[in-house]
Enzyme design. Structure first.
Site, PDB file in Angstrom:
ATOM      1  N   LYS A 255      20.176  18.091 135.072  1.00 61.90           N
ATOM      2  CA  LYS A 255      21.153  19.300 135.421  1.00 61.90           C
ATOM      3  C   LYS A 255      21.026  20.503 134.685  1.00 61.90           C
ATOM      4  O   LYS A 255      21.245  21.693 135.029  1.00 61.90           O
ATOM      5  CB  LYS A 255      22.499  18.649 135.311  1.00 61.90           C
ATOM      6  CG  LYS A 255      22.752  17.560 136.551  1.00 61.90           C
ATOM      7  CD  LYS A 255      23.954  16.749 136.394  1.00 61.90           C
ATOM      8  CE  LYS A 255      24.044  15.524 137.368  1.00 61.90           C
ATOM      9  NZ  LYS A 255      25.047  14.834 137.174  1.00 61.90           N
TER      10      LYS A 255
ATOM     11  N   GLN B  50      30.011  13.463 132.864  1.00 61.52           N
ATOM     12  CA  GLN B  50      28.947  12.613 133.405  1.00 61.52           C
ATOM     13  C   GLN B  50      29.461  11.241 133.435  1.00 61.52           C
ATOM     14  O   GLN B  50      30.215  10.433 132.527  1.00 61.52           O
ATOM     15  CB  GLN B  50      27.508  12.409 132.553  1.00 61.52           C
ATOM     16  CG  GLN B  50      26.415  11.754 133.073  1.00 61.52           C
ATOM     17  CD  GLN B  50      26.088  12.006 134.358  1.00 61.52           C
ATOM     18  OE1 GLN B  50      25.897  13.302 134.756  1.00 61.52           O
ATOM     19  NE2 GLN B  50      25.637  11.360 135.436  1.00 61.52           N
TER      20      GLN B  50
ATOM     21  N   ASP C 264      31.935  18.430 140.688  1.00 59.01           N
ATOM     22  CA  ASP C 264      31.570  17.102 140.978  1.00 59.01           C
ATOM     23  C   ASP C 264      32.523  16.848 142.278  1.00 59.01           C
ATOM     24  O   ASP C 264      32.154  15.920 143.040  1.00 59.01           O
ATOM     25  CB  ASP C 264      31.902  15.859 139.951  1.00 59.01           C
ATOM     26  CG  ASP C 264      30.400  15.511 139.347  1.00 59.01           C
ATOM     27  OD1 ASP C 264      29.320  15.941 140.091  1.00 59.01           O
ATOM     28  OD2 ASP C 264      30.321  15.008 138.540  1.00 59.01           O
TER      29      ASP C 264
END
Ligand code: NDP
Length: 301
Positions: free
Chosen positions: A66, A110, A133
């Protein structure tokens, strides 16, 4: 990628055309890069902050990918690595600090978090406008309400984008999603519903799963069981999207769909790797540049 472009670059194996996530993701990323350049020209560089807690090897790889992709898109990237013993209050403080930082437009924590940390509380601590997200309850509500002002979760948004770019319209189609997680299955169902699909969501308690799958014009497998979906479960000509990433004991990856069987029956099929995976990162970049555009007041979305 346009329909014709995808068809030209797509490899035909057996009956199925391959939905090449790598190629489509490259196209999405090129679009994001152009939008980032336009923002930079106005004095705003899109900024992504990635928070990694602990040493989970798979998470480390995801975060590295990422970080690299965001840099290639022209973003400023900040990766914060915190020890596995980080306290809940400390992690929430870090999130609040990133919420307040005007140079950061997207914040990604994460998941999964190490034991002892409450990921739901961390997600709730995020500013929904920076929740790239798409997991904050406000963004989930926007998705359910069909309100495009939210940020959609990256993996399901990537599945929809793959269909769009292949020229596969979902309107009026029977879309069956196997899996009902908050991360993939449920949001995908709502995104497909927003595209006027007739949606069925299956899970571990679904009776006669093969028969339900055989009804699908578009079949999405997001289960986490290697090759659960067999060729005999697929309606001839259906679009099959394999979200699964299963690490095999002997090394290598398998999807949730038996690829060799599916390719003989399906009309379109995503490979693993190289299907939905690259799309997830591309949609993360897309959400981040959108969040930056909104913050800069230049977004129409
Ligand atoms: P979860 O484990 O959270 O959810 C799995 C779902 O599958 C559950 O709803 C479960 O049902 C259902 N399920 C499990 N076994 C069966 C079965 N035998 N028959 C029917 N349904 C079943 O997984 P995720 O949604 O997070 O991920 C799914 C897969 O996608 C994984 O392989 C993951 O690695 C992959 N993934 C890939 C991404 C990418 O970028 N390509 C991103 C995210 C995930 P129930 O609710 O009843 O337990």
């Amino acid at each position: 990628m346009s329909r014709t472009g995808l068809e030209a670059s797509g490899v035909t194996i057996g009956g199925a055309r391959i939905l090449d996530g790598k190629a489509v993701a490259a196209e999405v990323r090129a679009g994001v890069r152009a939008r980032a350049q336009a923002l930079i020209a106005r004095g705003v560089q899109p900024g992504l902050a990635v928070v990694l807690v602990g040493e989970d090897p798979a998470s480390q790889v995801y975060v590295r990918n990422k970080d690299k992709a965001a840099q290639e898109a022209g973003f400023s990237v900040r990766t914060l690595k915190l020890p596995a013993q980080t306290a809940q209050a400390e992690l929430e403080r870090v999130v609040r600090e990133l919420n307040a930082d005007r140079s950061v437009h997207g914040v990604l924590v994460q998941l999964p978090l190490p034991r002892g940390l409450d990921s739901e509380r961390i997600v709730r601590a995020l500013d929904p406008a920076k929740d790239v997200d798409g997991l904050h309850p406000e963004n989930v509500a926007a998705l359910v309400m069909g309100d495009a002002r939210g940020l959609a979760p990256c993996t399901p948004a990537g599945c929809i984008e793959l269909c769009d770019r292949a020229g596969v319209s979902l309107a009026g189609k029977r879309v069956t999603v196997v899996g009902r997680s908050l991360l993939v299955g449920k949001p995908l169902a709502f995104l497909a519903l927003a595209r006027d699909a007739t949606v069925t969501v299956c899970h571990s308690k679904t009776s006669d799963l093969p028969a339900v799958c055989r009804e699908a014009d578009v079949l999405v497998a997001a289960v986490g069981r290697p090759e659960l979906v067999r060729g005999s479960w697929i309606k001839p000509g259906a679009v099959v999207i394999d979200v699964g990433i299963n690490r095999l004991d002997g090394g290598g990856l398998a999807g949730d769909v038996a690829f060799a069987e599916a390719r003989a029956v399906a009309g379109w099929l995503t490979p693993v790797p190289g299907g939905v995976g690259p799309m997830t990162i591309a949609m993360l970049l897309s959400n981040t540049v959108l969040a930056a555009e909104r913050a800069a007041g230049v977004s129409r979305a």
